[in-house]
Design a protein around this motif. Structure first.
Motif, PDB file in Angstrom:
ATOM      1  N   ILE A  79       0.792  -1.101  -0.150  1.00  0.00           N
ATOM      2  CA  ILE A  79       0.100  -0.088   0.147  1.00  0.00           C
ATOM      3  C   ILE A  79       0.790   1.169   0.021  1.00  0.00           C
ATOM      4  O   ILE A  79       0.678   1.938  -0.776  1.00  0.00           O
ATOM      5  N   LEU A 108       1.272   4.047  -2.873  1.00  0.00           N
ATOM      6  CA  LEU A 108       1.014   5.418  -2.657  1.00  0.00           C
ATOM      7  C   LEU A 108       2.279   6.438  -3.164  1.00  0.00           C
ATOM      8  O   LEU A 108       1.807   7.608  -3.792  1.00  0.00           O
ATOM      9  N   GLY A 151      -2.414   5.765   4.123  1.00  0.00           N
ATOM     10  CA  GLY A 151      -3.036   6.301   2.869  1.00  0.00           C
ATOM     11  C   GLY A 151      -4.127   7.302   3.144  1.00  0.00           C
ATOM     12  O   GLY A 151      -4.310   8.205   2.571  1.00  0.00           O
ATOM     13  N   THR A 176      -6.044   9.201   0.200  1.00  0.00           N
ATOM     14  CA  THR A 176      -6.535   8.425  -0.467  1.00  0.00           C
ATOM     15  C   THR A 176      -7.596   7.593  -0.083  1.00  0.00           C
ATOM     16  O   THR A 176      -7.768   7.573   1.219  1.00  0.00           O
TER      17      THR A 176
END
Length: 88
Positions: free
Chosen positions: A1, A5, A30, A35
């Motif tokens: 993740i 990002l 995130g 996000t």
């Protein structure tokens, strides 16, 4: 993740099955970066998930919890709105 990002700057990340503290930590990073997330986690209810290690820190960021199941061979989906004003 986190690598995604940094490299891709996505608007949304989709995750199949939040597994534990490491996933939760990365999701929080995130979210703090702006996000949005669409994620799955196995559980019977939101309160069931909130009892799991670390989940209480990330669930408040989600808007809706959908709980799909099969009843008499037919798909059924219950929903729990975690924030007011959410439309689906």
């Amino acid at each position: 993740i986190v690598a995604g990002l940094r490299a891709l700057s996505p608007d949304v990340i989709v995750i199949d099955e939040i597994g534990g503290r490491d996933d939760i930590h990365q999701i929080l990073q995130g979210l703090w970066a702006g996000t949005a997330f669409f994620a799955t986690a196995h559980g019977k209810s939101v309160s069931d998930l909130m009892q799991r290690d670390g989940f209480s820190s990330v669930i408040p960021y989600f808007d809706v919890c959908l709980m799909p199941s099969l009843k008499d061979g037919k798909f059924f989906c219950d929903s729990e709105f975690l924030k007011s004003g959410v439309r689906i």
